[in-house]
Design a protein around this motif. Structure first.
Motif, short mmCIF file in Angstrom:
data_model
loop_
_atom_site.label_atom_id
_atom_site.label_comp_id
_atom_site.label_asym_id
_atom_site.label_seq_id
_atom_site.Cartn_x
_atom_site.Cartn_y
_atom_site.Cartn_z
N LYS A 178 57.97 31.11 40.69
CA LYS A 178 56.88 31.31 39.75
C LYS A 178 57.36 31.21 38.29
N ARG A 227 44.37 43.88 32.89
CA ARG A 227 43.50 42.74 33.13
C ARG A 227 42.66 43.01 34.39
N LYS A 256 39.89 40.97 37.12
CA LYS A 256 39.14 39.77 37.50
C LYS A 256 38.24 40.14 38.65
N TYR A 307 36.32 38.73 41.30
CA TYR A 307 35.97 37.57 42.12
C TYR A 307 34.91 37.93 43.17
N LYS A 323 35.44 32.67 43.60
CA LYS A 323 36.11 31.42 43.27
C LYS A 323 35.38 30.26 43.95
N ASN A 329 36.30 28.13 46.01
CA ASN A 329 36.54 28.01 47.46
C ASN A 329 35.89 29.14 48.28
N TYR A 341 36.58 32.50 47.72
CA TYR A 341 37.41 33.71 47.68
C TYR A 341 36.73 34.85 46.92
N HIS A 361 40.35 42.09 41.42
CA HIS A 361 41.76 42.14 41.04
C HIS A 361 41.95 42.98 39.79
N GLU A 372 49.90 44.78 40.39
CA GLU A 372 48.67 44.04 40.68
C GLU A 372 47.99 44.66 41.91
N GLN A 390 44.77 44.28 44.53
CA GLN A 390 43.66 43.49 45.05
C GLN A 390 42.83 44.41 45.93
N ALA A 427 40.32 35.79 53.66
CA ALA A 427 41.43 35.40 52.78
C ALA A 427 42.70 35.09 53.58
N GLU A 431 42.23 31.57 55.00
CA GLU A 431 42.27 30.59 53.91
C GLU A 431 43.70 30.38 53.44
N ARG A 459 45.75 26.80 53.40
CA ARG A 459 46.25 26.21 52.16
C ARG A 459 47.63 25.59 52.33
P1 GTP Z 1 48.59 33.51 40.71
O1 GTP Z 1 49.50 32.72 39.85
O2 GTP Z 1 48.24 32.83 42.02
O3 GTP Z 1 49.07 34.91 40.93
O4 GTP Z 1 47.19 33.55 39.93
P2 GTP Z 1 46.70 34.45 38.71
O5 GTP Z 1 47.85 35.05 38.01
O6 GTP Z 1 45.71 33.66 37.91
O7 GTP Z 1 45.97 35.63 39.44
P3 GTP Z 1 44.70 35.72 40.37
O8 GTP Z 1 44.16 37.05 40.05
O9 GTP Z 1 43.76 34.56 40.28
O10 GTP Z 1 45.33 35.70 41.84
C1 GTP Z 1 46.30 36.60 42.18
C2 GTP Z 1 46.49 36.68 43.68
O11 GTP Z 1 45.23 36.79 44.36
C3 GTP Z 1 47.14 35.48 44.34
O12 GTP Z 1 48.53 35.53 44.22
C4 GTP Z 1 46.66 35.63 45.78
O13 GTP Z 1 47.39 36.65 46.45
C5 GTP Z 1 45.25 36.12 45.59
N1 GTP Z 1 44.33 34.99 45.55
C6 GTP Z 1 43.78 34.43 44.46
N2 GTP Z 1 42.99 33.40 44.78
C7 GTP Z 1 43.03 33.29 46.13
C8 GTP Z 1 42.42 32.39 47.08
O14 GTP Z 1 41.69 31.46 46.74
N3 GTP Z 1 42.70 32.59 48.40
C9 GTP Z 1 43.51 33.60 48.82
N4 GTP Z 1 43.72 33.70 50.15
N5 GTP Z 1 44.11 34.46 47.96
C10 GTP Z 1 43.88 34.30 46.63
#
Ligand code: GTP
Ligand code: MG
Length: 233
Positions: free
Chosen positions: A88, A138, A140, A142, A147, A149, A151, A155, A174, A176, A186, A189, A193
């Motif tokens: 990352k 922060r 989010k 969702y 999203k 897709n 999701y 968060h 973090e 979730q 999830a 999915e 992926r």
């Molecule tokens: P990352 O770089 O992926 O961590 O994204 P971000 O920093 O923008 O954070 P975001 O809050 O969008 O996503 C954080 C985490 O949520 C991911 O690492 C996944 O564990 C989970 N996540 C986010 N989007 C999806 C998705 O479309 N499908 C699934 N299965 N998990 C997701």
């Protein structure tokens, strides 16, 4: 002090063994120093996970006696693997250093909270964020804004103080939060992926999106059913 030094020497030898240092090419002091710092940072993330998990368990215990049923079904947690951390940082164009981890990554310490119903998610989040040592970095949603897709999850990235022998440090975690049904979706999915080499990818993605919408409707119907059951008591 001598005991500590012996311990340190033992650990150093163990790390050298593990990372393949040998007589001809021992690990440099610089590398060893970085490995120790990395290990120390991971201890901090693990401590932060324990603190937040305890907060969540306490909320669950308290709320379960005042509500019908537990607002939390289960809690999972993990510390990001070194390989994923390095991947990352590289993706973010950052050097793979201990300082870069703490500065750039929000998800080294990760907690997943599974709730039975959608309104439990917001109840748990609100109560955690109300605590005066929990600082929201922060958020989010969702669930309100799924999203593309399909999701869904809430968060939160939070910072909490963790107390060590000589200092207090703010550590990022973090979180979730999602329903059992959202979690079910999830996990599938996530598997798909990493298998997107099939010619069917688009068809599969479409169907998965459809499942997400069905699941979201079912989550709402289940919540309404619960409200009908509990409002009568
Ligand atoms: P990352 O770089 O992926 O961590 O994204 P971000 O920093 O923008 O954070 P975001 O809050 O969008 O996503 C954080 C985490 O949520 C991911 O690492 C996944 O564990 C989970 N996540 C986010 N989007 C999806 C998705 O479309 N499908 C699934 N299965 N998990 C997701
Ligand atoms: Mg992530």
């Amino acid at each position: 002090k001598p005991v500590l030094e012996t311990k340190l020497k033992e650990r150093t030898e163990a790390i050298k063994d593990f990372f393949g240092g040998n007589e001809r090419e021992p690990l440099s002091d610089e590398t060893l120093e970085r490995l120790f710092q990395f290990e120390e940072l991971m201890v901090k993330y693990r401590s932060a996970i324990r603190e937040v998990t305890t907060k969540l368990e306490i909320l669950n215990d308290e709320l379960s006696s005042s509500m019908n049923g537990n607002p939390i079904e289960s809690i999972q947690s993990r510390v990001k693997r070194p390989y994923s951390i390095a991947k990352k940082l590289t993706r973010l164009n950052q050097p793979v250093t201990v300082d870069a981890i703490a500065e750039n990554l929000n998800d080294v310490a990760g907690i997943r909270v599974i709730c039975p119903f959608i309104n439990d998610i917001y109840k748990v989040a609100d109560m955690l964020l109300m605590q005066d040592d929990v600082h929201l970095v922060r958020q989010k949603d969702y669930i309100k804004h799924p999203k593309e897709n399909g999701y869904r999850s809430l968060h939160l990235v939070i910072e909490i103080p963790v107390f060590f022998s000589t200092k207090k440090e703010m550590i990022r975690v973090e979180i979730q939060i999602r329903t059992v049904a959202m979690d079910f979706w999830a996990s599938l999915e996530h598997q798909i992926r990493y298998k997107n080499d099939s010619p069917e990818v688009q068809a599969i993605a479409d169907e998965l999106k459809d499942c997400a919408d069905t699941i979201a409707q079912t989550d709402l119907r289940m919540q309404e059913l619960r409200q009908r059951i509990t409002s009568g008591t």
